[in-house]
Design a protein around this motif. Structure first.
Motif, PDB file in Angstrom:
ATOM      1  N   ILE B  31       0.847  -1.185   0.000  1.00 25.72           N
ATOM      2  CA  ILE B  31       0.000   0.000   0.000  1.00 25.72           C
ATOM      3  C   ILE B  31       0.887   1.241   0.000  1.00 25.72           C
ATOM      4  CG2 ILE B  31      -0.168   0.348   2.502  1.00 25.72           C
ATOM      5  CD1 ILE B  31      -3.194   0.807   2.084  1.00 25.72           C
ATOM      6  N   VAL B  32       0.408   2.302  -0.634  1.00 24.79           N
ATOM      7  CA  VAL B  32       1.080   3.615  -0.568  1.00 24.79           C
ATOM      8  C   VAL B  32       0.066   4.621  -0.027  1.00 24.79           C
ATOM      9  CG1 VAL B  32       2.323   5.404  -1.838  1.00 24.79           C
ATOM     10  CG2 VAL B  32       2.482   3.002  -2.579  1.00 24.79           C
ATOM     11  N   LEU B  33       0.438   5.296   1.056  1.00 26.43           N
ATOM     12  CA  LEU B  33      -0.395   6.346   1.648  1.00 26.43           C
ATOM     13  C   LEU B  33       0.230   7.708   1.381  1.00 26.43           C
ATOM     14  CD1 LEU B  33      -1.238   4.884   5.198  1.00 26.43           C
ATOM     15  CD2 LEU B  33      -2.406   4.501   3.020  1.00 26.43           C
ATOM     16  N   ASP B  34      -0.617   8.729   1.300  1.00 23.49           N
ATOM     17  CA  ASP B  34      -0.088  10.085   1.130  1.00 23.49           C
ATOM     18  C   ASP B  34       0.333  10.670   2.486  1.00 23.49           C
ATOM     19  OD1 ASP B  34      -2.346  11.060   2.477  1.00 23.49           O
ATOM     20  OD2 ASP B  34      -3.379  11.620   0.632  1.00 23.49           O
ATOM     21  N   ASN B  38      -3.887   9.001   3.848  1.00 21.17           N
ATOM     22  CA  ASN B  38      -4.983   8.515   3.001  1.00 21.17           C
ATOM     23  C   ASN B  38      -4.451   7.642   1.872  1.00 21.17           C
ATOM     24  OD1 ASN B  38      -7.279  10.019   4.276  1.00 21.17           O
ATOM     25  ND2 ASN B  38      -5.932  11.744   3.780  1.00 21.17           N
ATOM     26  N   VAL B  39      -5.260   6.674   1.447  1.00 20.81           N
ATOM     27  CA  VAL B  39      -4.788   5.656   0.511  1.00 20.81           C
ATOM     28  C   VAL B  39      -4.622   6.231  -0.892  1.00 20.81           C
ATOM     29  CG1 VAL B  39      -5.137   3.316  -0.353  1.00 20.81           C
ATOM     30  CG2 VAL B  39      -6.129   3.974   1.840  1.00 20.81           C
ATOM     31  N   LEU B  40      -3.440   5.998  -1.462  1.00 26.08           N
ATOM     32  CA  LEU B  40      -3.160   6.368  -2.855  1.00 26.08           C
ATOM     33  C   LEU B  40      -3.277   5.167  -3.784  1.00 26.08           C
ATOM     34  CD1 LEU B  40      -0.023   8.681  -2.633  1.00 26.08           C
ATOM     35  CD2 LEU B  40      -2.206   9.245  -3.727  1.00 26.08           C
ATOM     36  N   ALA B  41      -2.680   4.051  -3.388  1.00 23.46           N
ATOM     37  CA  ALA B  41      -2.661   2.876  -4.268  1.00 23.46           C
ATOM     38  C   ALA B  41      -2.382   1.632  -3.439  1.00 23.46           C
ATOM     39  CB  ALA B  41      -1.598   3.036  -5.355  1.00 23.46           C
ATOM     40  N   SER B 114       3.853   7.176   3.104  1.00 21.46           N
ATOM     41  CA  SER B 114       4.402   5.941   3.663  1.00 21.46           C
ATOM     42  C   SER B 114       3.982   4.762   2.813  1.00 21.46           C
ATOM     43  CB  SER B 114       3.943   5.740   5.105  1.00 21.46           C
ATOM     44  OG  SER B 114       2.548   5.545   5.160  1.00 21.46           O
ATOM     45  N   VAL B 115       4.691   3.660   3.045  1.00 24.68           N
ATOM     46  CA  VAL B 115       4.432   2.406   2.329  1.00 24.68           C
ATOM     47  C   VAL B 115       4.252   1.308   3.365  1.00 24.68           C
ATOM     48  CG1 VAL B 115       5.527   0.644   0.857  1.00 24.68           C
ATOM     49  CG2 VAL B 115       5.614   3.071   0.211  1.00 24.68           C
TER      50      VAL B 115
END
Lengths: 142, 142, 142, 142
Positions: B31-34, B38-41, B114-115
């Motif tokens: 997962i990648v968060l901004d 919040n979820v980006l991808a 963050s990842v």
């Protein structure tokens, strides 16, 4: 094949975003859930508001958990608002019962999962998602 | 540049998955968060257990919301378990404070997001995620 | 075949209860979840305490959502209690990470769902559940 | 006799499903709750959407916890939507106040528990559930 492989989920997302560009829509966010309502893949386009994951998830989650696509959920919500509100609460408030929550079926009609699209109008969201699902060789029920 | 553009988020995910393949790891979810949590991808590889979104999210969410990467969170949890438990409760139980929650910084040290990586051991998850972040030209704090 | 058909879920439950009777166990409760963690079937024997659904569910839910059976979850919880506590919170507190949460696989090793058994000691619960799953021609990982 | 023994709960479920087949209904899911609102037994037919447990539960839980069957709950919800919404919130959102939530009484009128049926229209769900309860020698209030 059981469910939607990641390769197809990626195709659905990319082709939904491409359809949004061709239609001139606002930035979209797209989620793909498996047949049990669990998250397979998600992307949020640059320029989207930050809460788009929850909305995309709610559209797709309601569709697959109830086996009813967003357009039919909206009709039910308009006819029987208390029913849809109660069902939503029974799922912890996770449902967003509007177009853009799309059932994904294989050629035999079996539900493989669902897609949630958000960012533009609900009807445009649904049209873009349908294009993405069909580009992956699957059947969309919006 | 503010945040992680979707193009870079995709690169992080693909390169993390590739690193997992090269390292011979189990199927991963990434997962990648901004910078706002919040979820980006997100992507979950075929063969993963269905609950991997929640675990990947918890790793990444704790990292960015506290500004502390997973390895340091785990050290803190071992030294002061009640503190981390209380912080987790304050975030509605959403944090998973272990390696695999990775801060993403730019070259000037600013946190961009963050990842979260899950699927193999926590240390292997973190190593694959670091490879993915660096392949996107960003700096990983595991 | 995708997942566990209701016919097999019934067999698992009945044969688990029969095994409990033969082993002289206390009244058991048995749940069967599908591969996405959703409830397929449940029975609670007469004489059970009323909260057995939640315990059976928690055992089975953790197993299938993490892809880790109860015995291995317990070992992890003893080695790293903060990790399992955090993962549990990330799933809304729904997990019960002890033996009696059993992964159900087909002959090729694919996870089809999970079973949760509660009522006697955790090890006896797991033994009865294994007997039920094997009586249905499936493979149990306790 | 206190409550519904498992043997009778099984009969209710099987006969409800048989009634659904005879009536040509969509796949049904059926839950039986005891007089305290706790789960005794549940089955979900093949071909059902995955979220049917929550809906069946909500129908049956509201009936037994308020002592009001689904048809009367729906009438109340239409007459006083704020009241039913508030009651539902007080129960953590778990109620689904529509037909298909059925009170189960003995011959003397005592409530022994409740049944929840979902899968077809609410009225068809209720009719199938009534058939199942009566086949078990009990009295249904739909």
């Amino acid at each position: 094949m059981a469910g939607i492989p990641l390769r197809k989920a990626r195709t659905i997302i990319r082709k939904t975003l491409e359809a949004g560009h061709e239609m001139g829509l606002k930035p979209l966010s797209v989620i793909v859930l498996d047949e049990g309502g669990n998250v397979l893949a998600f992307e949020r386009e640059d320029g989207s508001s930050p809460g788009r994951f929850q909305i995309a998830h709610g559209k797709a989650y309601g569709a697959v958990m109830m086996g009813v696509a967003g357009t039919a959920q909206l009709a039910r919500a308009e006819a029987q608002p208390a029913f849809i509100a109660a069902v939503n609460a029974a799922f912890g408030g996770a449902l967003v019962p509007v177009p853009g929550g799309i059932l994904v079926r294989d050629g035999k009609g079996r539900v493989l999962g669902s897609v949630g699209v958000t960012g533009d109008t609900s009807d445009n969201d649904a049209a873009a998602g349908r294009a993405g699902i069909e580009a992956a060789g699957l059947v969309a029920e919006i």
